[in-house]
Write a protein that holds these residues in place. Structure first.
Motif, PDB file in Angstrom:
ATOM      1  N   TYR A 152       4.041 -11.559 -11.980  1.00 32.69           N
ATOM      2  CA  TYR A 152       5.139 -10.945 -11.162  1.00 32.69           C
ATOM      3  C   TYR A 152       4.286 -10.225  -9.933  1.00 32.69           C
ATOM      4  O   TYR A 152       3.500  -9.452 -10.023  1.00 32.69           O
ATOM      5  N   PRO A 153       4.924 -10.506  -8.709  1.00 35.29           N
ATOM      6  CA  PRO A 153       3.843  -9.742  -7.437  1.00 35.29           C
ATOM      7  C   PRO A 153       3.954  -8.278  -7.425  1.00 35.29           C
ATOM      8  O   PRO A 153       4.946  -7.642  -7.918  1.00 35.29           O
ATOM      9  N   ILE A 154       2.938  -7.989  -7.013  1.00 34.93           N
ATOM     10  CA  ILE A 154       2.759  -6.535  -6.767  1.00 34.93           C
ATOM     11  C   ILE A 154       1.332  -6.383  -5.950  1.00 34.93           C
ATOM     12  O   ILE A 154       0.383  -7.057  -6.027  1.00 34.93           O
ATOM     13  N   THR A 155       1.429  -5.728  -4.958  1.00 34.16           N
ATOM     14  CA  THR A 155       0.081  -5.208  -4.209  1.00 34.16           C
ATOM     15  C   THR A 155      -0.667  -4.181  -5.066  1.00 34.16           C
ATOM     16  O   THR A 155      -0.318  -3.528  -5.801  1.00 34.16           O
ATOM     17  N   PRO A 156      -2.087  -4.289  -4.977  1.00 36.91           N
ATOM     18  CA  PRO A 156      -2.762  -5.148  -4.085  1.00 36.91           C
ATOM     19  C   PRO A 156      -3.527  -6.289  -4.646  1.00 36.91           C
ATOM     20  O   PRO A 156      -4.489  -6.688  -4.600  1.00 36.91           O
ATOM     21  N   ILE A 180      -0.988   1.805  -2.635  1.00 32.06           N
ATOM     22  CA  ILE A 180      -1.725   0.810  -2.720  1.00 32.06           C
ATOM     23  C   ILE A 180      -3.267   0.794  -2.484  1.00 32.06           C
ATOM     24  O   ILE A 180      -3.880  -0.185  -2.049  1.00 32.06           O
ATOM     25  N   VAL A 181      -3.819   2.127  -2.452  1.00 31.70           N
ATOM     26  CA  VAL A 181      -5.032   2.218  -1.873  1.00 31.70           C
ATOM     27  C   VAL A 181      -5.916   2.055  -3.191  1.00 31.70           C
ATOM     28  O   VAL A 181      -5.552   2.073  -4.481  1.00 31.70           O
ATOM     29  N   PRO A 182      -7.168   1.867  -3.055  1.00 32.83           N
ATOM     30  CA  PRO A 182      -8.287   1.611  -4.310  1.00 32.83           C
ATOM     31  C   PRO A 182      -7.994   2.937  -4.953  1.00 32.83           C
ATOM     32  O   PRO A 182      -8.108   4.113  -4.475  1.00 32.83           O
ATOM     33  N   GLY A 216      -8.436  -1.723  -5.668  1.00 31.18           N
ATOM     34  CA  GLY A 216      -7.466  -2.422  -4.499  1.00 31.18           C
ATOM     35  C   GLY A 216      -8.770  -2.774  -3.649  1.00 31.18           C
ATOM     36  O   GLY A 216      -8.393  -4.017  -2.833  1.00 31.18           O
ATOM     37  N   MET A 217      -9.822  -2.105  -3.375  1.00 35.38           N
ATOM     38  CA  MET A 217     -10.994  -2.577  -2.438  1.00 35.38           C
ATOM     39  C   MET A 217     -11.628  -3.977  -3.044  1.00 35.38           C
ATOM     40  O   MET A 217     -11.715  -4.921  -2.103  1.00 35.38           O
ATOM     41  N   LEU A 218     -11.888  -4.184  -4.124  1.00 33.31           N
ATOM     42  CA  LEU A 218     -12.554  -5.253  -4.647  1.00 33.31           C
ATOM     43  C   LEU A 218     -11.487  -6.397  -4.560  1.00 33.31           C
ATOM     44  O   LEU A 218     -11.741  -7.529  -4.087  1.00 33.31           O
ATOM     45  N   GLY A 219     -10.205  -6.096  -4.676  1.00 34.46           N
ATOM     46  CA  GLY A 219      -9.194  -7.146  -4.680  1.00 34.46           C
ATOM     47  C   GLY A 219      -9.117  -7.704  -3.208  1.00 34.46           C
ATOM     48  O   GLY A 219      -9.101  -9.100  -2.916  1.00 34.46           O
ATOM     49  N   GLN A 220      -9.212  -7.011  -2.496  1.00 32.69           N
ATOM     50  CA  GLN A 220      -9.007  -7.211  -0.931  1.00 32.69           C
ATOM     51  C   GLN A 220     -10.143  -7.719  -0.184  1.00 32.69           C
ATOM     52  O   GLN A 220     -10.013  -8.413   0.840  1.00 32.69           O
ATOM     53  N   MET A 221     -11.341  -7.194  -0.682  1.00 31.25           N
ATOM     54  CA  MET A 221     -12.481  -7.409   0.244  1.00 31.25           C
ATOM     55  C   MET A 221     -13.029  -8.858   0.075  1.00 31.25           C
ATOM     56  O   MET A 221     -12.854  -9.561  -1.020  1.00 31.25           O
TER      57      MET A 221
END
Lengths: 177, 349
Positions: free
Chosen positions: B28-32, B115-117, B171-176
């Protein structure tokens, strides 16, 4: 060599893509690289940004506090990031949209009309690539040819008609005004 | 060597899952972590496998339970508040000894958070999280490449021990985006003779977490604890940098370990004998590594823990050290990332 870059502007000015092209080119030249998008609540007319680190060595921390190069395309981004540039750092400054009252000293600020240039090429979205051209000229980190190769590789088929104008913008930025 | 490509942590995890043979994903969607769900939505149908965007986190984890019970390589992912919602299902999965992979790309908390790391879900991940005496196997990658690699380990360990495995990222690992070499597709996946695959011609299998007979649940708990003891004995993993001659050892995991590594380099430049111990498995916690260090060290050694939380892994370090060395700490949470300068200042104080 470790180059820390921040690309910042309105959502829609292509700052994420700009960072990705730089990252992709760095990878192509066998550098270590990290790319991190800004992620969080944002406001229309506000500031989107990404940070890129290019290094000859493995990148321990991808976290960018101060940068060596700032690409800045709109006023809110300039206000937010002007204090984040290292002494002697390069600023690729979109003079079409930003007014700098008292630019900080000890920065290499290149005020260039990226947005107007893109307009004159008939595609306002390529302001980012004009800025990239200027970056390639100012800093001898990535090869012009590598960036052209990246263009060809990442352009999806349904956007192929935009390849040429992106190349033109890059060239304009590289050759100067 | 294979070709390197640029990928975000979220995508690298998704591609790894596909290549590790995951054949059922529900989320189910959720950021990040949205890019992971989006990636699976695209890739799973391409491979003729099942992707479900569930109506809620509870539904997603329950679907994973059903898929796992029928022998599928099942997976779900979410971010902190969503993982909280999944806890009931995770407890049932642990109780029914069902394997699956759960990805938590952590965000700041508590509550809805931001939604920050952040690394504030360490307790939840390593202590069980839901009700009952159970553990999940918890793996903590610190790079996009390692996130990719640990998906394979997560599925394998989960199958081996019939226990849910968690990938705990931030979140950083997910987005980087970082360069990544993808692994080839896994073949010859382990068979699951316990799975509910239709019992025609064989004795029926039973998958349950409910024991009616008196003492039945206690017997089951004993068996579960034996399994956990075996995992603790065999599966502790960590990365050590300069551990041999270090007098000050930083302890950090995930993204924060990368910042700690910069601190170690800075301390070395100042002539300090600094090292890094980076737990890769958070449960089982690599306590044996501390034991060995404390046994070997003739001279005094001290530890410095840094986390994007107010001190969660810190407790495991203290338990492992058990008063035999000083353990200091610096952490921030809710979006604050402990920086190199801040950590250095505290160590040198």
């Amino acid at each position: 060599m470790r180059e820390e870059i921040i690309c910042a502007g309105f959502g829609g000015q292509g700052v994420m893509l700009l960072g990705r092209v730089i990252a992709q080119a760095a990878l192509k030249e066998n550098r270590h690289v990290t790319w991190i998008p800004s992620y969080g609540a944002a406001m229309r007319g506000g500031c989107a940004f990404c940070t890129v680190v290019i290094s000859d060595r493995e990148i321990a921390s991808p976290y960018v506090d101060k940068c060596d190069t700032l690409f800045v395309f709109n006023q809110p981004s300039w206000d937010k990031f002007k204090a984040k540039v290292r002494k002697g750092g390069l600023v690729l400054f979109n003079s079409s949209l930003i007014k700098a009252q008292q630019p900080p000293r000890q920065l290499r600020i290149r005020k260039l009309p990226f947005t107007e240039t893109a307009f004159s090429l008939g595609e306002v979205r390529v302001a980012n690539m004009a800025a990239l051209g200027a970056f390639l000229k100012e800093k001898n980190i990535l090869k012009y040819k590598t960036v052209l190769d990246v263009f060809s590789e990442i352009t999806p088929r349904h956007k192929l008609h935009l390849l040429e104008v992106n190349k033109k913008a890059l060239e304009k930025g590289y050759r100067g005004w | 060597m294979s070709k390197k490509i640029l990928m975000t942590g979220n995508e690298a995890i998704g591609e790894a899952a596909v290549r590790a043979g995951c054949d059922f994903y529900a989320g189910y969607p959720i950021t990040p972590q949205n890019e992971l769900t989006a990636y699976m939505a695209k890739r799973m149908p391409e491979e003729n496998r099942v992707f479900v965007q569930a109506e809620s986190e509870l539904a997603a984890i329950s679907m994973v339970m059903g898929a796992s019970a029928s022998g599928r390589r099942a997976m779900t992912s979410s971010s902190s508040p969503g993982i909280s919602l999944k806890q009931e299902g995770i407890s049932y999965l642990a109780g029914a000894q069902l394997p699956c992979l759960i990805v938590n790309i952590m965000r700041g908390g508590p509550g809805l958070g931001n939604i920050v790391p952040a690394q504030s879900d360490y307790f939840q991940a390593t202590r069980g999280g839901g009700h009952g005496d159970y553990h999940c196997i918890v793996l903590a990658p610190c790079s996009v490449q390692e996130a990719h690699n640990l998906v394979f380990s997560g599925f394998a360990l989960s199958d081996k021990y019939r226990a849910p495995a968690i990938i705990l990222g931030d979140g950083m690992l997910g987005q980087m985006m970082e360069p990544l070499v993808v692994h080839s597709k896994k073949k010859n996946l382990s068979t699951k003779p316990w799975a509910l695959t239709g019992c025609k011609g064989r004795r029926p299998n039973i998958v349950k977490s409910f024991y009616m007979q008196e003492g039945g649940l206690e017997e089951f708990n004993k068996a579960l604890q034996k399994k956990y003891a075996r995992i603790k004995e065999k599966e502790q993993r960590f990365e050590g940098i300069h551990l041999d001659d270090s007098e000050i050892i930083l302890v950090a995991y995930g993204t924060q370990a990368r910042i700690a590594r910069v601190v170690v380099e800075a301390l070395r430049k100042k002539g300090k004998k600094a090292g890094l111990l980076r737990p890769v498995t958070l449960w089982p916690f690599p306590a044996d590594a501390f034991e060995e260090l404390l046994k070997k060290k003739r001279k005094k050694v001290r530890f410095f823990v840094t986390e994007m939380s107010y001190g969660q892994m810190l407790e495991d370090v203290r338990l492992a050290v058990n008063g035999r060395a000083a353990v200091d700490f610096y952490g921030r949470a809710g979006g604050g990332i402990p920086t190199e300068e801040e950590i250095l200042r505290r160590i040198l104080q």
